[in-house]
Design a protein around this motif. Sequence first.
Motif, PDB file in Angstrom:
ATOM      1  N   CYS B  25       1.433  -1.272  -0.260  1.00  0.00           N
ATOM      2  CA  CYS B  25      -0.220  -0.604   0.258  1.00  0.00           C
ATOM      3  C   CYS B  25       0.599   1.419  -0.290  1.00  0.00           C
ATOM      4  CB  CYS B  25      -0.471  -0.270   1.450  1.00  0.00           C
ATOM      5  SG  CYS B  25      -1.881   1.537   1.422  1.00  0.00           S
ATOM      6  N   LEU B  27       0.271   3.984   0.920  1.00  0.00           N
ATOM      7  CA  LEU B  27       0.006   5.169   2.634  1.00  0.00           C
ATOM      8  C   LEU B  27       0.189   4.386   3.315  1.00  0.00           C
ATOM      9  CD1 LEU B  27      -3.693   6.626   1.165  1.00  0.00           C
ATOM     10  CD2 LEU B  27      -1.587   7.280   0.706  1.00  0.00           C
ATOM     11  N   GLN B  28       0.515   4.729   4.495  1.00  0.00           N
ATOM     12  CA  GLN B  28       0.853   4.086   6.076  1.00  0.00           C
ATOM     13  C   GLN B  28      -0.343   4.912   7.262  1.00  0.00           C
ATOM     14  OE1 GLN B  28       4.756   5.802   6.439  1.00  0.00           O
ATOM     15  NE2 GLN B  28       4.987   6.182   4.136  1.00  0.00           N
ATOM     16  N   CYS B  29      -1.062   4.860   6.794  1.00  0.00           N
ATOM     17  CA  CYS B  29      -2.409   5.508   8.357  1.00  0.00           C
ATOM     18  C   CYS B  29      -2.132   4.421   9.387  1.00  0.00           C
ATOM     19  CB  CYS B  29      -3.840   4.822   7.454  1.00  0.00           C
ATOM     20  SG  CYS B  29      -4.481   5.688   5.511  1.00  0.00           S
ATOM     21  N   TYR B  31      -3.867   3.253  11.912  1.00  0.00           N
ATOM     22  CA  TYR B  31      -4.934   2.912  12.404  1.00  0.00           C
ATOM     23  C   TYR B  31      -5.068   1.517  11.662  1.00  0.00           C
ATOM     24  CZ  TYR B  31      -6.835   5.289   8.787  1.00  0.00           C
ATOM     25  OH  TYR B  31      -7.154   6.292   7.768  1.00  0.00           O
ATOM     26  N   CYS B  32      -4.032   1.424  10.119  1.00  0.00           N
ATOM     27  CA  CYS B  32      -4.556   0.459   9.679  1.00  0.00           C
ATOM     28  C   CYS B  32      -4.985  -1.652  10.005  1.00  0.00           C
ATOM     29  CB  CYS B  32      -3.652  -0.305   9.012  1.00  0.00           C
ATOM     30  SG  CYS B  32      -3.505  -0.692   7.355  1.00  0.00           S
ATOM     31  N   ASN B  34      -4.562  -4.093   8.849  1.00  0.00           N
ATOM     32  CA  ASN B  34      -3.654  -5.306   8.202  1.00  0.00           C
ATOM     33  C   ASN B  34      -2.839  -5.266   9.447  1.00  0.00           C
ATOM     34  OD1 ASN B  34      -2.315  -3.876   5.176  1.00  0.00           O
ATOM     35  ND2 ASN B  34      -4.165  -4.928   5.851  1.00  0.00           N
ATOM     36  N   GLY B  69      -6.498  -4.924   0.497  1.00  0.00           N
ATOM     37  CA  GLY B  69      -5.505  -4.860   0.854  1.00  0.00           C
ATOM     38  C   GLY B  69      -5.229  -4.627   2.244  1.00  0.00           C
ATOM     39  N   GLY B  70      -4.093  -3.863   2.244  1.00  0.00           N
ATOM     40  CA  GLY B  70      -3.735  -2.583   1.425  1.00  0.00           C
ATOM     41  C   GLY B  70      -3.957  -2.394   0.263  1.00  0.00           C
ATOM     42  N   SER B  97      -8.670   3.030  -1.274  1.00  0.00           N
ATOM     43  CA  SER B  97      -7.473   4.405  -1.349  1.00  0.00           C
ATOM     44  C   SER B  97      -7.853   5.421  -2.007  1.00  0.00           C
ATOM     45  CB  SER B  97      -6.123   4.281  -0.551  1.00  0.00           C
ATOM     46  OG  SER B  97      -5.409   4.066  -1.494  1.00  0.00           O
ATOM     47  N   GLN B 122      -8.503   9.934   4.699  1.00  0.00           N
ATOM     48  CA  GLN B 122      -8.413   9.979   5.298  1.00  0.00           C
ATOM     49  C   GLN B 122      -8.904  11.322   6.864  1.00  0.00           C
ATOM     50  OE1 GLN B 122      -6.035   8.771   3.025  1.00  0.00           O
ATOM     51  NE2 GLN B 122      -6.534   6.903   4.225  1.00  0.00           N
ATOM     52  N   ARG B 370       1.888   3.483   9.041  1.00  0.00           N
ATOM     53  CA  ARG B 370       2.058   1.678   9.157  1.00  0.00           C
ATOM     54  C   ARG B 370       3.035   1.663   8.174  1.00  0.00           C
ATOM     55  NH1 ARG B 370       0.522  -0.875   4.485  1.00  0.00           N
ATOM     56  NH2 ARG B 370      -0.082  -2.227   4.252  1.00  0.00           N
TER      57      ARG B 370
HETATM   58  S1  SF4 Z   1      -5.988   1.498   6.273  1.00  0.00           S
HETATM   59 FE1  SF4 Z   1      -5.535   0.858   3.611  1.00  0.00          FE
HETATM   60  S2  SF4 Z   1      -5.321   2.624   3.075  1.00  0.00           S
HETATM   61 FE2  SF4 Z   1      -4.655   2.569   4.781  1.00  0.00          FE
HETATM   62  S3  SF4 Z   1      -2.663   1.831   5.184  1.00  0.00           S
HETATM   63 FE3  SF4 Z   1      -3.730   0.656   5.861  1.00  0.00          FE
HETATM   64  S4  SF4 Z   1      -4.671  -0.554   3.828  1.00  0.00           S
HETATM   65 FE4  SF4 Z   1      -3.137   1.260   3.383  1.00  0.00          FE
END
Ligand code: SF4
Lengths: 94, 380
Positions: B25, B27-29, B31-32, B34, B69-70, B97, B122, B370
């Motif tokens: 991914c 991005l690096q949210c 609160y992800c 994953n 995903g991701g 995203s 976001q 993340r």
């Molecule tokens: S929440 Fe979604 S967009 Fe944000 S880092 Fe995780 S997978 Fe990527």
Amino acid sequence: MPVPMPLPPDSVVEIVPTLRFQWEEAQQAYVLLYPEGMVKLNESAGEILRRCDGKRTVNDIIEDLQHQFPDAELDGDVREFIEVAREQGWIRTR
Amino acid sequence: MSKAGSVPGDEPIPLWLLAELTYACPLQCPYCSNPVDFARHKDTLTTSDWIDVLQQARALGAAQLGFSGGEPLARRDLSDLIGEGRRLGYYTNLLTSGVGLGEARLKALKKAGLDHIQISFQASSKELNDFLGGASSFDHKLKMARLIKAYGYPMVLNVVIHRRNIDEIAHILEMAIALEADYVELASTQYYGWALINRDQLLPSRHQVARAEAIARRYQERLVGRMRIFYVVPDYHENRPKACMGGWGNVFLTVTPDGTALPCQAAGQIPGLIFPNVKQASMEWIWRDSPAFNQFRGLDWMKEPCRSCPERLKDFGGCRCQAYQLSGDATAADPVCELSADHRHVVDAVDRADEAVAHGHTEPPPLLFRNAKNSAALDG
Ligand code: SF4
Ligand code: SF4
């Protein structure tokens, strides 16, 4: 909320195109699918919606169902269901 | 939104299949959802492995198919998988995203038969959106959201809500209206994995939640028939848990990038469970017979206070992952429940949030983003 207009019996009814209506073998039921969700329909709802094909009018649908279920008293129930389905945003009329 | 459910007593059907195609991914949210150790999981399922998964799950009765995903757009075979999903009769959902999307891709997805797109933001301001995602993406997201509508997709606009953006909720909803979203999901952060690490930075205060709820309700009433708004108060602010996943192994089935099958996205962290892999076992065995999917199925695994609780059919004792995280015991009541012996943890966290917000110290310690570097560092 605006009060919905009563449905003219000659309006053509169809399932809203962003929804998907289909038979699900595993559930033994018709379902309506929409973004991230699903409604499992009972038998009568499924039989009505199956006929909302963009060709038939409300009257056609009732007539057709009456033909299939001759002993049932279904006029009022079908109209009511179609009204509710329209309010739910499942079907639209022309 | 009203998730598909099944009647207790029926043989459960995995109505919902979530295909987590990749953990890659841009991005690096913070609160992800994953796993924290995502960097060590590789995308090992090939296109034909995935197609096999889709076919088997459909035969078991799966009807909703989510590609996530991701960032699922990172998989180049996405259109092929969507095409196969659609051909099999699934309702196909893309959870993205928006980064990596463009008009050509959108066209190809439409042609493949994609039914719906959920695009996540976001925040509703460029500055906060780009800060939280760890990359500049806001303008592109706006453009993509407009394009999604122009291509006639039903669009869900998803924003994960927490302390940093909850006060913008009216602004977020105005953005959704301007973009003509069909549904808006104001998804309260769920405190697992990355979000749990950042919890003391992300959990909103009681006051923030009450205000946001009132605003969401006002918009819901105003927009009846135009846009549906889903806002559920964060479970930490409740005294009863949510019916997590509609019950363990009851409705949901997730397959991760390396083929691990999970009853929910966070379940991988519960120790002592061996989760089956789609490369080694059939979906039917995984769903019906695997020990992991049966571990918390039904009610027999419960202990007090859930075992004799009249609400156990309603919430199934709450979330197993949360029970494990907060009480160290995956068979305990979810500590969000007032009747749990560990409910204090939840109340304490909310008290700390109240204090932090009241004193305005949202800065240190910094949010842990993340990304692969942090993932490797945490994976000790
Ligand atoms: S929440 Fe979604 S967009 Fe944000 S880092 Fe995780 S997978 Fe990527
Ligand atoms: S005690 Fe268990 S079953 Fe009862 S409300 Fe709490 S979590 Fe739900």
